[in-house]
Design an enzyme around this catalytic site. Structure first.
Site, mmCIF file in Angstrom:
data_model
loop_
_atom_site.group_PDB
_atom_site.id
_atom_site.type_symbol
_atom_site.label_atom_id
_atom_site.label_comp_id
_atom_site.label_asym_id
_atom_site.label_seq_id
_atom_site.Cartn_x
_atom_site.Cartn_y
_atom_site.Cartn_z
ATOM 1 N N THR A 1 0.816 -1.217 0.000
ATOM 2 C CA THR A 1 0.000 0.000 0.000
ATOM 3 C C THR A 1 0.853 1.271 0.000
ATOM 4 O O THR A 1 1.981 1.260 0.498
ATOM 5 C CB THR A 1 -0.898 0.000 1.267
ATOM 6 O OG1 THR A 1 -1.493 1.278 1.428
ATOM 7 C CG2 THR A 1 -0.094 -0.291 2.533
ATOM 8 N N ASP A 2 0.276 2.344 -0.484
ATOM 9 C CA ASP A 2 0.975 3.639 -0.421
ATOM 10 C C ASP A 2 0.993 4.190 1.003
ATOM 11 O O ASP A 2 1.702 5.148 1.297
ATOM 12 C CB ASP A 2 0.358 4.658 -1.391
ATOM 13 C CG ASP A 2 -1.115 4.962 -1.138
ATOM 14 O OD1 ASP A 2 -1.702 4.364 -0.197
ATOM 15 O OD2 ASP A 2 -1.691 5.785 -1.869
ATOM 16 N N GLU A 3 0.211 3.563 1.894
ATOM 17 C CA GLU A 3 0.164 4.070 3.278
ATOM 18 C C GLU A 3 1.493 3.865 4.000
ATOM 19 O O GLU A 3 1.737 4.492 5.027
ATOM 20 C CB GLU A 3 -0.982 3.416 4.049
ATOM 21 C CG GLU A 3 -2.324 3.736 3.416
ATOM 22 C CD GLU A 3 -3.513 3.407 4.298
ATOM 23 O OE1 GLU A 3 -3.390 3.442 5.521
ATOM 24 O OE2 GLU A 3 -4.574 3.115 3.724
ATOM 25 N N TYR B 1 -1.903 -0.673 10.838
ATOM 26 C CA TYR B 1 -2.022 -1.312 9.510
ATOM 27 C C TYR B 1 -0.805 -1.008 8.651
ATOM 28 O O TYR B 1 -0.127 -1.914 8.158
ATOM 29 C CB TYR B 1 -3.309 -0.833 8.808
ATOM 30 C CG TYR B 1 -3.329 -1.146 7.320
ATOM 31 C CD1 TYR B 1 -3.394 -2.458 6.867
ATOM 32 C CD2 TYR B 1 -3.264 -0.118 6.356
ATOM 33 C CE1 TYR B 1 -3.392 -2.752 5.497
ATOM 34 C CE2 TYR B 1 -3.265 -0.398 5.004
ATOM 35 C CZ TYR B 1 -3.330 -1.714 4.572
ATOM 36 O OH TYR B 1 -3.321 -2.000 3.222
ATOM 37 N N SER B 2 -0.505 0.297 8.468
ATOM 38 C CA SER B 2 0.592 0.623 7.548
ATOM 39 C C SER B 2 1.942 0.184 8.112
ATOM 40 O O SER B 2 2.847 -0.175 7.353
ATOM 41 C CB SER B 2 0.581 2.109 7.192
ATOM 42 O OG SER B 2 0.570 2.910 8.336
ATOM 43 N N ALA B 3 2.070 0.161 9.458
ATOM 44 C CA ALA B 3 3.337 -0.298 10.049
ATOM 45 C C ALA B 3 3.564 -1.779 9.742
ATOM 46 O O ALA B 3 4.687 -2.194 9.423
ATOM 47 C CB ALA B 3 3.321 -0.063 11.557
ATOM 48 N N LYS C 1 2.245 -3.444 7.199
ATOM 49 C CA LYS C 1 2.487 -3.587 5.748
ATOM 50 C C LYS C 1 3.934 -3.187 5.431
ATOM 51 O O LYS C 1 4.595 -3.815 4.600
ATOM 52 C CB LYS C 1 1.506 -2.735 4.934
ATOM 53 C CG LYS C 1 0.064 -3.202 4.947
ATOM 54 C CD LYS C 1 -0.141 -4.602 4.385
ATOM 55 C CE LYS C 1 0.036 -4.671 2.870
ATOM 56 N NZ LYS C 1 -0.330 -6.014 2.342
ATOM 57 N N GLY D 1 -5.381 10.016 14.124
ATOM 58 C CA GLY D 1 -4.187 9.920 13.268
ATOM 59 C C GLY D 1 -4.501 9.872 11.787
ATOM 60 O O GLY D 1 -3.719 9.334 10.997
#
Ligand SMILES: NC(=O)c1ccc[n+]([C@@H]2O[C@H](COP(=O)([O-])OP(=O)(O)OC[C@H]3O[C@@H](n4cnc5c(N)ncnc54)[C@H](O)[C@@H]3O)[C@@H](O)[C@H]2O)c1
Length: 333
Positions: free
Chosen positions: A124-126, A151-153, A155, A276
């Site tokens: 993901t771009d996140e 989530y982004s951490a 990924k 956040g």
């Protein structure tokens, strides 16, 4: 016979990708593993279930996964399985570490052991963090990682593991980092299907915060076409950004959906903001265009029209979900 393992194949993007591979490569033997969490739905594959091999289990159940590898080698592994909902990750980060990090490591290890020829990881771009609204920059393959939600951490951690298997063990890997997908088979836990289904059922469209956070919107069939390109033609060890070239904020999404359901009595309603909440994501996919010939096939307006039509035509698919809709904790207070 080419065997391809697609993880998360009953999820939103995964099921669209399984449909694409089944249609485009009729000789491929498709094996899907999906644990069927609240976003995974076997119904997504109902029309092609007889032409694929489907297994329901969690990828951390290594014995079951190993048995599949022992049944016959996989030429390709496309890894889409993940816990994917940012709001859910705020409530239960542990589940995200298990599915997004531990499971990815097990899958990489088995892919290495059994000589998989290409491992493609969908990310993901996140992982890149957030941009400011007034910034004129976009994420690209060189952007440093700066994940901000559980989530982004997780990924980001999985992306690093994939790179480590390339650098350390020589596993033939590729990674794609994509923007916000929308299209058929997406459960109403994301803005486009949620607003489309609210509009179709006369409920107000609940916009987080001031509605000005911006995302780049990518029609899922274009994303799947990009994964296919990278899987078959991408260079080992490379990362490719995939976007739709359509930056929209929450208010613009709500207005576009209200316009596409003209009979609706729904209105826009502003609610609490996600903790956040990243302000803006934008993605530069020029590397993918230049090197592999990628081009989005639809504009946002065309993609949205197809999507709303799909939801109009498939009440059977979404009505059971709407009866038990997920509501994030921060909206309950
Ligand atoms: N939807 C988007 O806009 C978007 C954007 C960028 C990246 N991605 C990435 O694309 C991939 C697919 O996303 P999606 O939107 O289709 O998500 P999704 O939640 O609809 O599908 C994920 C699927 O994976 C399955 N799954 C999760 N954990 C599993 C596990 N441990 N073992 C087996 N199956 C498991 C789920 O049951 C589900 O069917 C994810 O890796 C996600 O991070 C999605």
């Amino acid at each position: 016979m080419t065997r391809i393992l697609i993880t998360g194949g009953a999820g939103f993007i995964g099921s669209n990708f399984v449909h694409l591979i089944n249609k485009k490569y009729p000789s491929y033997e498709i094996v899907v593993v999906d644990k069927l969490n609240s976003q995974g739905r076997k119904e997504n594959l109902a029309d092609i279930i007889d032409s694929i091999e489907f297994h329901q289990f969690d990828l951390v159940e290594e014995d079951k996964l190993r048995a599949l590898f022992e049944n016959g080698g996989f030429e390709y592994v496309v890894h889409l399985a993940a816990e994917s909902n940012v709001d859910r990750s705020i409530e239960d980060p542990d589940a995200f570490v298990s599915s997004n990090v531990t499971a990815t490591n097990i899958l990489l290890r088995l892919s290495k052991e059994f000589g998989v020829q290409r491992f493609h990881h969908v990310s993901t771009d996140e992982v890149f963090g957030e941009l400011e609204l007034d910034q004129d920059t976009k994420f690209n393959e060189e952007t440093p990682y700066d994940p901000r939600s559980p989530y982004s951490a997780t990924k980001a951690a999985s992306d690093h593991l994939v790179r480590a298997y390339f650098a350390t063990y020589g596993l033939n890997t590729t990674i794609s980092n994509c923007s916000n997908n929308y299209g058929p088979y997406q459960v109403p836990e994301n803005i486009v299907p949620l607003f489309a289904l609210f509009a179709l059922s006369g409920k107000d469209l609940t916009i987080y915060g001031d509605g000005k956070s911006v995302r780049d919107y990518l029609f899922v069939e274009d994303h799947c076409a990009a994964i296919d390109l990278i899987l078959h033609n991408g260079k080992a060890g490379e990362t490719y950004c995939v976007g739709g070239g359509a930056e929209k904020n929450g208010i613009e999404i709500a207005d576009a959906i209200l316009a596409s359901v003209p009979e609706t009595s729904s209105e826009k309603k502003f609610v609490a903001d996600r903790p956040g909440h990243d302000r803006r994501y934008a993605i530069d996919h020029s590397k993918l265009m230049r090197e592999l010939g990628y081009k989005p096939s639809v504009t946002f307006e065309q993609g949205l029209e197809k999507t709303v039509k799909w939801y109009r035509d498939n009440h059977w698919w979404w009505e059971p979900i709407m009866a038990d809709l997920y509501v994030p904790d921060f909206l309950k207070n």
